[in-house]
Write an enzyme that holds these catalytic residues in place. Structure first.
Site, PDB file in Angstrom:
ATOM      1  N   ASP A  67       0.815  -1.218   0.000  1.00 15.71           N
ATOM      2  CA  ASP A  67       0.000   0.000   0.000  1.00 15.71           C
ATOM      3  C   ASP A  67       0.845   1.263   0.000  1.00 15.71           C
ATOM      4  O   ASP A  67       2.067   1.211   0.202  1.00 15.71           O
ATOM      5  CB  ASP A  67      -0.968  -0.008   1.205  1.00 15.71           C
ATOM      6  CG  ASP A  67      -0.321  -0.515   2.492  1.00 15.71           C
ATOM      7  OD1 ASP A  67       0.916  -0.440   2.609  1.00 15.71           O
ATOM      8  OD2 ASP A  67      -1.051  -1.002   3.369  1.00 15.71           O
ATOM      9  N   ASN A 137      -7.291  -4.004  14.123  1.00 19.79           N
ATOM     10  CA  ASN A 137      -8.676  -4.264  13.700  1.00 19.79           C
ATOM     11  C   ASN A 137      -8.762  -5.407  12.690  1.00 19.79           C
ATOM     12  O   ASN A 137      -9.806  -5.614  12.072  1.00 19.79           O
ATOM     13  CB  ASN A 137      -9.308  -2.990  13.111  1.00 19.79           C
ATOM     14  CG  ASN A 137      -8.601  -2.512  11.849  1.00 19.79           C
ATOM     15  OD1 ASN A 137      -7.652  -3.141  11.383  1.00 19.79           O
ATOM     16  ND2 ASN A 137      -9.056  -1.399  11.297  1.00 19.79           N
ATOM     17  N   HIS A 139      -7.034  -5.676   9.862  1.00 18.82           N
ATOM     18  CA  HIS A 139      -6.787  -5.366   8.449  1.00 18.82           C
ATOM     19  C   HIS A 139      -5.468  -5.975   7.962  1.00 18.82           C
ATOM     20  O   HIS A 139      -4.553  -6.218   8.740  1.00 18.82           O
ATOM     21  CB  HIS A 139      -6.848  -3.846   8.173  1.00 18.82           C
ATOM     22  CG  HIS A 139      -5.690  -3.040   8.648  1.00 18.82           C
ATOM     23  ND1 HIS A 139      -5.767  -1.675   8.836  1.00 18.82           N
ATOM     24  CD2 HIS A 139      -4.412  -3.369   8.973  1.00 18.82           C
ATOM     25  CE1 HIS A 139      -4.591  -1.226   9.225  1.00 18.82           C
ATOM     26  NE2 HIS A 139      -3.763  -2.231   9.329  1.00 18.82           N
ATOM     27  N   GLU A 144      -9.515  -2.468   5.228  1.00 17.53           N
ATOM     28  CA  GLU A 144     -10.152  -2.299   6.528  1.00 17.53           C
ATOM     29  C   GLU A 144     -11.355  -3.239   6.637  1.00 17.53           C
ATOM     30  O   GLU A 144     -11.839  -3.758   5.612  1.00 17.53           O
ATOM     31  CB  GLU A 144     -10.604  -0.846   6.673  1.00 17.53           C
ATOM     32  CG  GLU A 144      -9.473   0.187   6.563  1.00 17.53           C
ATOM     33  CD  GLU A 144      -8.565   0.247   7.791  1.00 17.53           C
ATOM     34  OE1 GLU A 144      -8.407  -0.778   8.500  1.00 17.53           O
ATOM     35  OE2 GLU A 144      -8.007   1.322   8.041  1.00 17.53           O
TER      36      GLU A 144
HETATM   37  P1  PGA Z   1       2.218  -2.345  12.610  1.00 19.42           P
HETATM   38  O1  PGA Z   1       1.061  -2.298  11.509  1.00 19.42           O
HETATM   39  O2  PGA Z   1       3.227  -3.315  12.126  1.00 19.42           O
HETATM   40  O3  PGA Z   1       2.736  -0.942  12.649  1.00 19.42           O
HETATM   41  O4  PGA Z   1       1.573  -2.757  13.885  1.00 19.42           O
HETATM   42  C1  PGA Z   1       0.591  -3.478  10.960  1.00 19.42           C
HETATM   43  C2  PGA Z   1      -0.549  -3.171  10.008  1.00 19.42           C
HETATM   44  O5  PGA Z   1      -1.290  -2.204  10.235  1.00 19.42           O
HETATM   45  O6  PGA Z   1      -0.712  -3.918   9.039  1.00 19.42           O
END
Ligand code: PGA
Length: 268
Positions: A67, A137, A139, A144
């Site tokens: 992304d 969450n 994702h 999302e």
């Molecule tokens: P993080 O994010 O490694 O900063 O916890 C993971 C994600 O949101 O996919």
């Protein structure tokens, strides 16, 4: 799903690095899917070390990131392009022309850009190994909750939780994007192998929903239950809500015996 629980986050990173190393050493033209966020930083550190001390070469590697923020200037320090440059690209011998992110600059059409990204992945023969983190969450990428489980690369509006989780990466007063281009869940599912890393207690509920919940758009990572080759690397804290931990540990030990006997089964 192959679920492997390690004592700490460092061992998760080491294991992930071994997977990447195996792909790079095995295939002449490996295609690696990459993720940003705090979790994979230690993986990239390991890969940089391997490059410096063990001559792990990225010369023939093509990368596709999951992304990128919508309309962000790629040279801005908050862009995922800059993240990848800082943590990996500038430290290894990769050809930056072979590193792709799903961008959508000012004046570009997100739909056209999404389709072009899909096409580019196809032209390169598809992603061999996709590195993933997981959001609190559930994702994956910026898919999302409620994202279609067969979605393709497109623009997504971020949830308030994701915006607030990522706000630590922006300086006070700096404009934080609320939209991003992201590979879809269908795009991620097309990778030959997916390697999801989760560390820390704040991921424990999402990990439980991903592994032990039903397949649901409310937990996008649960789509990986339908992936033929999903490897889930957890530290103890991220695994803490799983009720079947001893089974996963036992299965992992048995798998190691199979590997000793037959070698790896990975078929890139
Ligand atoms: P993080 O994010 O490694 O900063 O916890 C993971 C994600 O949101 O996919």
């Amino acid at each position: 799903m192959q679920i492997i629980i390690y004592d700490n986050a460092q061992l998760v990173a080491q294991s992930a690095a071994n997977w990447v190393k195996e792909l790079i050493n095995k295939k002449t033209d490996p295609v690696l899917g990459l993720a940003t966020g705090s979790t994979p930083i230690s993986l990239y550190k390991q890969l940089v070390e391997q490059h410096k001390s063990n001559n792990l070469s990225f010369k023939n590697v093509t990368t596709f990131n999951l992304d990128e923020y919508h309309q962000i200037d790629p040279v801005s320090s908050q862009s995922y392009r800059s993240f990848m440059t800082e943590h990996l690209f500038k430290h290894v011998d990769i050809d930056v022309n072979n590193t792709y992110l799903p961008t959508c600059a000012v004046g570009e059409n997100p739909r056209t850009q999404g389709l072009a990204y899909e096409e580019k992945i196809k032209q390169q023969g598809g992603v061999d190994l996709q590195v993933l983190g997981i959001g609190a969450n559930g994702h994956i990428g910026f898919n999302e909750p409620t994202s279609s489980l067969s979605s393709r690369t497109r623009i997504k509006t971020l949830t308030q939780q994701t915006i607030s989780d990522n706000s630590r990466l922006f300086k006070p007063g700096e404009q934080q994007p609320t939209m991003a281009m992201t590979m879809g869940i269908g795009t991620i599912m097309d990778a030959r192998y997916v390697l999801l890393m989760a560390t820390g207690a704040n991921k424990a509920n999402a990990v439980k929903d991903m592994i032990a919940g039903g397949v649901s758009a409310m937990c996008p990572a649960s789509a990986l239950q339908m992936h033929e080759n999903a490897i889930i690397l957890l530290d103890k804290a991220a695994a803490s809500e799983l009720s079947d931990q001893s089974y996963y540990q036992w299965a992992d030990n048995e798998n190691r015996k199979l590997i000793e006997h037959y070698g790896y089964f990975h078929n890139y």
